[in-house]
Design a protein around this motif. Sequence first.
Motif, PDB file in Angstrom:
ATOM      1  N   SER A 146      -7.250   1.594 -14.244  1.00  0.00           N
ATOM      2  CA  SER A 146      -8.428   1.678 -13.399  1.00  0.00           C
ATOM      3  C   SER A 146      -8.337   3.032 -12.464  1.00  0.00           C
ATOM      4  O   SER A 146      -9.391   3.573 -12.472  1.00  0.00           O
ATOM      5  CB  SER A 146      -9.013   0.631 -12.552  1.00  0.00           C
ATOM      6  OG  SER A 146      -7.699   0.437 -11.353  1.00  0.00           O
ATOM      7  N   GLY A 147      -7.404   3.366 -12.150  1.00  0.00           N
ATOM      8  CA  GLY A 147      -7.321   4.811 -11.259  1.00  0.00           C
ATOM      9  C   GLY A 147      -7.405   4.376  -9.896  1.00  0.00           C
ATOM     10  O   GLY A 147      -7.629   5.449  -8.948  1.00  0.00           O
ATOM     11  N   GLU A 148      -7.408   3.046  -9.369  1.00  0.00           N
ATOM     12  CA  GLU A 148      -7.662   2.894  -7.915  1.00  0.00           C
ATOM     13  C   GLU A 148      -6.524   2.081  -7.295  1.00  0.00           C
ATOM     14  O   GLU A 148      -5.587   1.754  -8.141  1.00  0.00           O
ATOM     15  CB  GLU A 148      -8.840   1.855  -7.847  1.00  0.00           C
ATOM     16  CG  GLU A 148     -10.511   2.194  -8.614  1.00  0.00           C
ATOM     17  CD  GLU A 148     -11.322   1.056  -8.572  1.00  0.00           C
ATOM     18  OE1 GLU A 148     -10.928  -0.111  -8.304  1.00  0.00           O
ATOM     19  OE2 GLU A 148     -12.153   1.199  -9.431  1.00  0.00           O
ATOM     20  N   LEU A 149      -6.440   2.282  -5.917  1.00  0.00           N
ATOM     21  CA  LEU A 149      -5.382   1.756  -5.426  1.00  0.00           C
ATOM     22  C   LEU A 149      -5.651   0.170  -4.963  1.00  0.00           C
ATOM     23  O   LEU A 149      -6.928  -0.241  -4.651  1.00  0.00           O
ATOM     24  CB  LEU A 149      -5.122   2.245  -4.202  1.00  0.00           C
ATOM     25  CG  LEU A 149      -4.424   3.783  -4.357  1.00  0.00           C
ATOM     26  CD1 LEU A 149      -4.472   4.509  -2.951  1.00  0.00           C
ATOM     27  CD2 LEU A 149      -3.228   3.772  -4.778  1.00  0.00           C
ATOM     28  N   GLY A 150      -4.784  -0.771  -4.569  1.00  0.00           N
ATOM     29  CA  GLY A 150      -5.070  -1.958  -4.115  1.00  0.00           C
ATOM     30  C   GLY A 150      -5.240  -2.763  -5.232  1.00  0.00           C
ATOM     31  O   GLY A 150      -5.662  -4.181  -4.986  1.00  0.00           O
ATOM     32  N   GLN A 151      -5.205  -2.440  -6.441  1.00  0.00           N
ATOM     33  CA  GLN A 151      -5.540  -3.400  -7.607  1.00  0.00           C
ATOM     34  C   GLN A 151      -4.156  -4.215  -7.834  1.00  0.00           C
ATOM     35  O   GLN A 151      -3.439  -3.871  -8.536  1.00  0.00           O
ATOM     36  CB  GLN A 151      -5.978  -2.765  -8.871  1.00  0.00           C
ATOM     37  CG  GLN A 151      -7.270  -2.024  -8.336  1.00  0.00           C
ATOM     38  CD  GLN A 151      -8.391  -2.943  -8.378  1.00  0.00           C
ATOM     39  OE1 GLN A 151      -8.524  -4.022  -8.952  1.00  0.00           O
ATOM     40  NE2 GLN A 151      -9.362  -2.586  -7.690  1.00  0.00           N
ATOM     41  N   PHE A 152      -3.916  -5.342  -7.380  1.00  0.00           N
ATOM     42  CA  PHE A 152      -2.596  -5.958  -7.276  1.00  0.00           C
ATOM     43  C   PHE A 152      -2.308  -6.783  -8.615  1.00  0.00           C
ATOM     44  O   PHE A 152      -1.338  -6.893  -9.019  1.00  0.00           O
ATOM     45  CB  PHE A 152      -2.723  -7.244  -6.248  1.00  0.00           C
ATOM     46  CG  PHE A 152      -2.746  -6.750  -4.608  1.00  0.00           C
ATOM     47  CD1 PHE A 152      -1.741  -5.887  -4.234  1.00  0.00           C
ATOM     48  CD2 PHE A 152      -4.116  -6.838  -3.972  1.00  0.00           C
ATOM     49  CE1 PHE A 152      -2.202  -5.170  -2.828  1.00  0.00           C
ATOM     50  CE2 PHE A 152      -4.291  -6.576  -2.591  1.00  0.00           C
ATOM     51  CZ  PHE A 152      -3.372  -5.645  -2.338  1.00  0.00           C
ATOM     52  N   VAL A 153      -3.329  -7.344  -9.286  1.00  0.00           N
ATOM     53  CA  VAL A 153      -3.376  -7.711 -10.515  1.00  0.00           C
ATOM     54  C   VAL A 153      -2.808  -6.762 -11.647  1.00  0.00           C
ATOM     55  O   VAL A 153      -1.906  -6.994 -12.411  1.00  0.00           O
ATOM     56  CB  VAL A 153      -4.537  -8.415 -11.095  1.00  0.00           C
ATOM     57  CG1 VAL A 153      -4.292  -9.010 -12.652  1.00  0.00           C
ATOM     58  CG2 VAL A 153      -4.916  -9.795 -10.133  1.00  0.00           C
ATOM     59  N   GLU A 154      -3.385  -5.724 -11.322  1.00  0.00           N
ATOM     60  CA  GLU A 154      -3.080  -4.499 -12.490  1.00  0.00           C
ATOM     61  C   GLU A 154      -1.861  -3.962 -12.163  1.00  0.00           C
ATOM     62  O   GLU A 154      -0.953  -3.861 -13.023  1.00  0.00           O
ATOM     63  CB  GLU A 154      -4.213  -3.362 -12.240  1.00  0.00           C
ATOM     64  CG  GLU A 154      -3.932  -2.211 -13.163  1.00  0.00           C
ATOM     65  CD  GLU A 154      -4.778  -1.039 -12.792  1.00  0.00           C
ATOM     66  OE1 GLU A 154      -5.039  -0.006 -13.106  1.00  0.00           O
ATOM     67  OE2 GLU A 154      -6.014  -1.332 -12.081  1.00  0.00           O
ATOM     68  N   GLU A 155      -1.433  -4.040 -10.757  1.00  0.00           N
ATOM     69  CA  GLU A 155      -0.014  -3.331 -10.588  1.00  0.00           C
ATOM     70  C   GLU A 155       0.991  -4.396 -10.965  1.00  0.00           C
ATOM     71  O   GLU A 155       1.910  -3.871 -11.612  1.00  0.00           O
ATOM     72  CB  GLU A 155      -0.067  -2.939  -8.885  1.00  0.00           C
ATOM     73  CG  GLU A 155      -0.837  -1.951  -8.490  1.00  0.00           C
ATOM     74  CD  GLU A 155      -0.971  -1.702  -7.006  1.00  0.00           C
ATOM     75  OE1 GLU A 155      -0.169  -2.659  -6.258  1.00  0.00           O
ATOM     76  OE2 GLU A 155      -1.431  -0.881  -6.636  1.00  0.00           O
ATOM     77  N   ARG A 156       0.758  -5.678 -10.841  1.00  0.00           N
ATOM     78  CA  ARG A 156       1.629  -6.476 -11.373  1.00  0.00           C
ATOM     79  C   ARG A 156       1.966  -6.620 -12.904  1.00  0.00           C
ATOM     80  O   ARG A 156       2.942  -6.347 -13.273  1.00  0.00           O
ATOM     81  CB  ARG A 156       1.038  -7.877 -11.145  1.00  0.00           C
ATOM     82  CG  ARG A 156       2.268  -9.021 -11.648  1.00  0.00           C
ATOM     83  CD  ARG A 156       1.690 -10.376 -11.063  1.00  0.00           C
ATOM     84  NE  ARG A 156       2.479 -11.616 -11.645  1.00  0.00           N
ATOM     85  CZ  ARG A 156       2.295 -12.697 -11.682  1.00  0.00           C
ATOM     86  NH1 ARG A 156       1.026 -13.264 -11.050  1.00  0.00           N
ATOM     87  NH2 ARG A 156       3.119 -13.695 -11.848  1.00  0.00           N
TER      88      ARG A 156
END
Length: 361
Positions: free
Chosen positions: A103-113
């Motif tokens: 997504s290119g966004e910060l704070g996306q915890f599911v994506e970061e996982r």
Amino acid sequence: MSRRLWPWLAGIGLIVIAGVWLGGGTGAVSSAMSRGGSGWLAAHRYLAARGARVHLRDQPLTTEPEAEVLVLAFPWQQPVRAEEIEAVGGFLRRGGTLLVAYSGELGQFVEERVLESLGLNTREVRPPPPLAPLAWWRYHNESWRLELTEAWEGPAPEVSLPALRAAPEAPFGARVLYRLPAGAPLIFDYPFHRGRVVVLPAAVLSNANLADAGNADFLESLRDWLGDDWCFDEYHHGLVGPEAVEESTSRFAWDLFVGHLALIYVLGLGAVARRFGPAWREPPVTSGSTSSFLRSLGVLHQDLSHYNAAAALLVERARAYDPALPLDDKTEKRSRQVADSDSLVELARQISRAQRRRNEA
């Protein structure tokens, strides 16, 4: 209405319209069924029109994908389970190709996982937005044209996209295909287990940006590169099949919620039904008239049982007022034997009658 309020109301209206315009959309972000600017419906239909076999997955990732290329486009609208992350690793161990559109966004915890499970760490590629309105507007509307690297094979389409806030770091051994002019890689691929992971920004293939000829050429190059067998994960964008509903439905959270509500209801009833402290009698008003003062004084003497002392004081004050007041020995004796309120009242009546007889004489 005051004329001074019109500029403020106009400004608020413009802010509301801008918020709706910037935040509005149709469907889930990055979904292959979404018609919004951030959706992937155009890419889905383009691949299908070009003869690719496209499957929209409405099941969790715990089962085997029905294609050679599995597309995970972020951000997701549903959480991810540990079993699904393990299943994605199993898909790569069997030699599959995973296309990750971040997504290119910060704070996306599911994506970061999910990215961390693939050995990817997210980092900032642009500073935070400024607070000045004009500078913020320029920041929000900034766009990038990516720089092609020598690792790309075949035609060289020009890829452009809106500026991102963050992007995954290319791991060691990754083949960087497109990068920013400043050097940060945005599109790359790398081997993982026996398979391959292709990483790109989701905005490159979104409906709003696929109208750019370079981005459309890039999608065609991806089809030639990865093949014609694609599976889009739509389960995490809200598309749930009947089998997945029956499998994943759990009433534990709902039962726990209802239990909490019932407990709060019972505690509320108990608080209302319980007496707030011990009962008490309202004390008589001791101000406002002589009678109320004397009544409260009498109540005090009655509580303290001052009958005998009050009788002696009553006789003493009567004689001090009239030394010649005729009081017989019987009255004197009775004043020393007063032990309750009735006998005290009777003594007062005798003294009152003696005073009346003296005044009449």
